[in-house]
Design a protein around this motif. Structure first.
Motif, PDB file in Angstrom:
ATOM      1  N   SER A 126     -39.978  25.969 -23.698  1.00  0.00           N
ATOM      2  CA  SER A 126     -40.946  25.024 -22.940  1.00  0.00           C
ATOM      3  C   SER A 126     -41.315  24.104 -24.093  1.00  0.00           C
ATOM      4  O   SER A 126     -42.033  23.118 -23.914  1.00  0.00           O
ATOM      5  CB  SER A 126     -41.957  25.411 -22.269  1.00  0.00           C
ATOM      6  OG  SER A 126     -42.660  26.593 -23.025  1.00  0.00           O
ATOM      7  N   ASP A 127     -41.559  24.696 -25.328  1.00  0.00           N
ATOM      8  CA  ASP A 127     -42.179  23.849 -26.384  1.00  0.00           C
ATOM      9  C   ASP A 127     -41.211  23.311 -27.524  1.00  0.00           C
ATOM     10  O   ASP A 127     -41.383  22.444 -28.196  1.00  0.00           O
ATOM     11  CB  ASP A 127     -42.985  24.859 -27.519  1.00  0.00           C
ATOM     12  CG  ASP A 127     -44.120  25.628 -26.898  1.00  0.00           C
ATOM     13  OD1 ASP A 127     -44.631  24.701 -25.935  1.00  0.00           O
ATOM     14  OD2 ASP A 127     -44.305  26.537 -27.162  1.00  0.00           O
ATOM     15  N   MET A 128     -39.855  23.058 -26.976  1.00  0.00           N
ATOM     16  CA  MET A 128     -38.680  22.549 -27.648  1.00  0.00           C
ATOM     17  C   MET A 128     -38.346  21.298 -27.222  1.00  0.00           C
ATOM     18  O   MET A 128     -38.667  20.982 -25.938  1.00  0.00           O
ATOM     19  CB  MET A 128     -37.512  23.561 -27.594  1.00  0.00           C
ATOM     20  CG  MET A 128     -37.513  24.956 -28.278  1.00  0.00           C
ATOM     21  SD  MET A 128     -35.929  25.660 -28.025  1.00  0.00           S
ATOM     22  CE  MET A 128     -36.291  27.425 -28.797  1.00  0.00           C
ATOM     23  N   ASN A 129     -38.031  20.380 -28.170  1.00  0.00           N
ATOM     24  CA  ASN A 129     -37.526  19.059 -27.722  1.00  0.00           C
ATOM     25  C   ASN A 129     -35.986  19.248 -27.817  1.00  0.00           C
ATOM     26  O   ASN A 129     -35.366  20.143 -27.687  1.00  0.00           O
ATOM     27  CB  ASN A 129     -37.966  18.161 -29.000  1.00  0.00           C
ATOM     28  CG  ASN A 129     -37.111  18.235 -30.017  1.00  0.00           C
ATOM     29  OD1 ASN A 129     -36.214  18.850 -30.246  1.00  0.00           O
ATOM     30  ND2 ASN A 129     -37.801  17.918 -31.057  1.00  0.00           N
ATOM     31  N   LYS A 130     -35.270  18.008 -27.335  1.00  0.00           N
ATOM     32  CA  LYS A 130     -34.000  18.034 -27.085  1.00  0.00           C
ATOM     33  C   LYS A 130     -32.922  18.505 -28.067  1.00  0.00           C
ATOM     34  O   LYS A 130     -32.174  19.295 -27.882  1.00  0.00           O
ATOM     35  CB  LYS A 130     -33.373  16.664 -26.653  1.00  0.00           C
ATOM     36  CG  LYS A 130     -31.946  16.453 -26.193  1.00  0.00           C
ATOM     37  CD  LYS A 130     -31.562  15.150 -25.631  1.00  0.00           C
ATOM     38  CE  LYS A 130     -30.036  14.943 -25.400  1.00  0.00           C
ATOM     39  NZ  LYS A 130     -29.781  13.921 -24.941  1.00  0.00           N
ATOM     40  N   GLN A 131     -33.267  17.991 -29.490  1.00  0.00           N
ATOM     41  CA  GLN A 131     -32.673  18.564 -30.386  1.00  0.00           C
ATOM     42  C   GLN A 131     -32.576  19.951 -30.829  1.00  0.00           C
ATOM     43  O   GLN A 131     -31.833  20.873 -30.935  1.00  0.00           O
ATOM     44  CB  GLN A 131     -32.926  17.930 -31.675  1.00  0.00           C
ATOM     45  CG  GLN A 131     -32.059  17.956 -32.959  1.00  0.00           C
ATOM     46  CD  GLN A 131     -32.488  16.915 -33.939  1.00  0.00           C
ATOM     47  OE1 GLN A 131     -33.750  16.737 -34.178  1.00  0.00           O
ATOM     48  NE2 GLN A 131     -31.541  16.235 -34.618  1.00  0.00           N
ATOM     49  N   GLN A 132     -33.814  20.565 -30.492  1.00  0.00           N
ATOM     50  CA  GLN A 132     -34.196  21.949 -30.736  1.00  0.00           C
ATOM     51  C   GLN A 132     -33.449  22.747 -29.800  1.00  0.00           C
ATOM     52  O   GLN A 132     -32.746  24.016 -30.088  1.00  0.00           O
ATOM     53  CB  GLN A 132     -35.672  22.123 -30.819  1.00  0.00           C
ATOM     54  CG  GLN A 132     -36.363  21.716 -31.868  1.00  0.00           C
ATOM     55  CD  GLN A 132     -37.969  21.765 -31.809  1.00  0.00           C
ATOM     56  OE1 GLN A 132     -38.347  21.405 -30.687  1.00  0.00           O
ATOM     57  NE2 GLN A 132     -38.717  21.787 -32.950  1.00  0.00           N
ATOM     58  N   LEU A 133     -33.506  22.470 -28.423  1.00  0.00           N
ATOM     59  CA  LEU A 133     -32.887  23.135 -27.465  1.00  0.00           C
ATOM     60  C   LEU A 133     -31.284  23.220 -27.762  1.00  0.00           C
ATOM     61  O   LEU A 133     -30.750  24.155 -27.577  1.00  0.00           O
ATOM     62  CB  LEU A 133     -33.059  22.417 -26.043  1.00  0.00           C
ATOM     63  CG  LEU A 133     -34.265  22.521 -25.453  1.00  0.00           C
ATOM     64  CD1 LEU A 133     -34.601  21.692 -24.158  1.00  0.00           C
ATOM     65  CD2 LEU A 133     -34.493  24.135 -24.774  1.00  0.00           C
ATOM     66  N   GLN A 134     -30.703  22.176 -28.077  1.00  0.00           N
ATOM     67  CA  GLN A 134     -29.334  21.979 -28.737  1.00  0.00           C
ATOM     68  C   GLN A 134     -28.989  22.879 -29.483  1.00  0.00           C
ATOM     69  O   GLN A 134     -27.970  23.691 -29.343  1.00  0.00           O
ATOM     70  CB  GLN A 134     -28.906  20.588 -28.980  1.00  0.00           C
ATOM     71  CG  GLN A 134     -28.702  19.521 -27.809  1.00  0.00           C
ATOM     72  CD  GLN A 134     -28.397  18.255 -28.586  1.00  0.00           C
ATOM     73  OE1 GLN A 134     -29.092  17.846 -29.741  1.00  0.00           O
ATOM     74  NE2 GLN A 134     -27.478  17.630 -27.804  1.00  0.00           N
ATOM     75  N   ARG A 135     -29.727  23.088 -30.546  1.00  0.00           N
ATOM     76  CA  ARG A 135     -29.577  24.151 -31.796  1.00  0.00           C
ATOM     77  C   ARG A 135     -29.702  25.543 -31.222  1.00  0.00           C
ATOM     78  O   ARG A 135     -29.002  26.578 -31.500  1.00  0.00           O
ATOM     79  CB  ARG A 135     -30.706  23.906 -32.902  1.00  0.00           C
ATOM     80  CG  ARG A 135     -30.054  22.811 -33.850  1.00  0.00           C
ATOM     81  CD  ARG A 135     -30.836  22.692 -35.175  1.00  0.00           C
ATOM     82  NE  ARG A 135     -31.542  21.387 -34.853  1.00  0.00           N
ATOM     83  CZ  ARG A 135     -32.989  21.450 -34.985  1.00  0.00           C
ATOM     84  NH1 ARG A 135     -33.789  22.391 -35.479  1.00  0.00           N
ATOM     85  NH2 ARG A 135     -33.552  20.193 -35.094  1.00  0.00           N
ATOM     86  N   ALA A 136     -30.754  25.750 -30.356  1.00  0.00           N
ATOM     87  CA  ALA A 136     -30.989  27.258 -29.840  1.00  0.00           C
ATOM     88  C   ALA A 136     -29.998  27.394 -29.033  1.00  0.00           C
ATOM     89  O   ALA A 136     -29.577  28.628 -28.835  1.00  0.00           O
ATOM     90  CB  ALA A 136     -32.260  27.156 -28.865  1.00  0.00           C
ATOM     91  N   LEU A 137     -29.121  26.538 -28.299  1.00  0.00           N
ATOM     92  CA  LEU A 137     -28.080  26.571 -27.363  1.00  0.00           C
ATOM     93  C   LEU A 137     -26.770  27.000 -28.137  1.00  0.00           C
ATOM     94  O   LEU A 137     -25.797  27.003 -27.572  1.00  0.00           O
ATOM     95  CB  LEU A 137     -27.860  25.900 -26.383  1.00  0.00           C
ATOM     96  CG  LEU A 137     -29.000  25.959 -25.205  1.00  0.00           C
ATOM     97  CD1 LEU A 137     -29.117  24.640 -24.324  1.00  0.00           C
ATOM     98  CD2 LEU A 137     -29.230  27.172 -24.467  1.00  0.00           C
ATOM     99  N   GLY A 138     -26.514  26.835 -29.512  1.00  0.00           N
ATOM    100  CA  GLY A 138     -25.592  26.886 -30.207  1.00  0.00           C
ATOM    101  C   GLY A 138     -24.747  25.708 -30.394  1.00  0.00           C
ATOM    102  O   GLY A 138     -23.768  25.499 -30.963  1.00  0.00           O
ATOM    103  N   GLY A 139     -25.443  24.409 -30.162  1.00  0.00           N
ATOM    104  CA  GLY A 139     -24.912  23.035 -30.162  1.00  0.00           C
ATOM    105  C   GLY A 139     -25.037  22.683 -31.648  1.00  0.00           C
ATOM    106  O   GLY A 139     -25.244  23.303 -32.731  1.00  0.00           O
ATOM    107  N   LYS A 140     -25.345  21.179 -32.084  1.00  0.00           N
ATOM    108  CA  LYS A 140     -25.233  20.532 -33.136  1.00  0.00           C
ATOM    109  C   LYS A 140     -26.562  21.036 -34.047  1.00  0.00           C
ATOM    110  O   LYS A 140     -27.533  21.267 -33.490  1.00  0.00           O
ATOM    111  CB  LYS A 140     -25.314  19.010 -32.885  1.00  0.00           C
ATOM    112  CG  LYS A 140     -24.215  18.526 -32.192  1.00  0.00           C
ATOM    113  CD  LYS A 140     -24.384  16.964 -32.066  1.00  0.00           C
ATOM    114  CE  LYS A 140     -23.167  16.573 -31.177  1.00  0.00           C
ATOM    115  NZ  LYS A 140     -23.640  15.289 -30.770  1.00  0.00           N
TER     116      LYS A 140
END
Length: 108
Positions: free
Chosen positions: A94-108
């Motif tokens: 809930s505290d993450m932005n789009k880029q942080q969510l991508q990283r947390a999900l194993g993306g870029k």
């Protein structure tokens, strides 16, 4: 307008074409989107002579809505990433932005 269409499909075609134009698509692209959608709906309802397997077995265009919108150049939306993080139970999402969510999900 696809050949062999009835009045309902012609109205559907015009509606889809106008919606695509309203979203900023070029006239040519709007016509292509409308024709493909109408042809798929005709195949699903048995109005066409031939139909591909994906046309008859995939979910309807109306039901699908924007579910595949994350496949474009921008990638998945923030909301799509957030929902995936929620599904995977990622802490702090809930505290993450789009880029942080991508990283947390194993993306870029």
């Amino acid at each position: 307008m696809p050949r062999g269409s009835n009045a309902k499909r012609e109205r559907q075609y015009e509606h889809i074409k106008e919606s695509a134009r309203d979203r900023g698509e070029s006239n040519k692209r709007a016509e292509e989107i409308a024709a493909r959608t109408v042809n798929k709906e005709r195949a699903r309802s048995g109005e066409s002579k031939s139909a591909s397997k994906t046309s008859t077995q995939d979910m309807s265009s109306g039901k699908r809505g924007g579910q595949r919108s994350g496949k474009g150049s921008q990638g998945p939306t923030y909301d799509q990433l957030y929902e995936e993080a929620k599904r995977r139970n990622i802490d702090g999402r809930s505290d993450m932005n789009k880029q942080q969510l991508q990283r947390a999900l194993g993306g870029k």
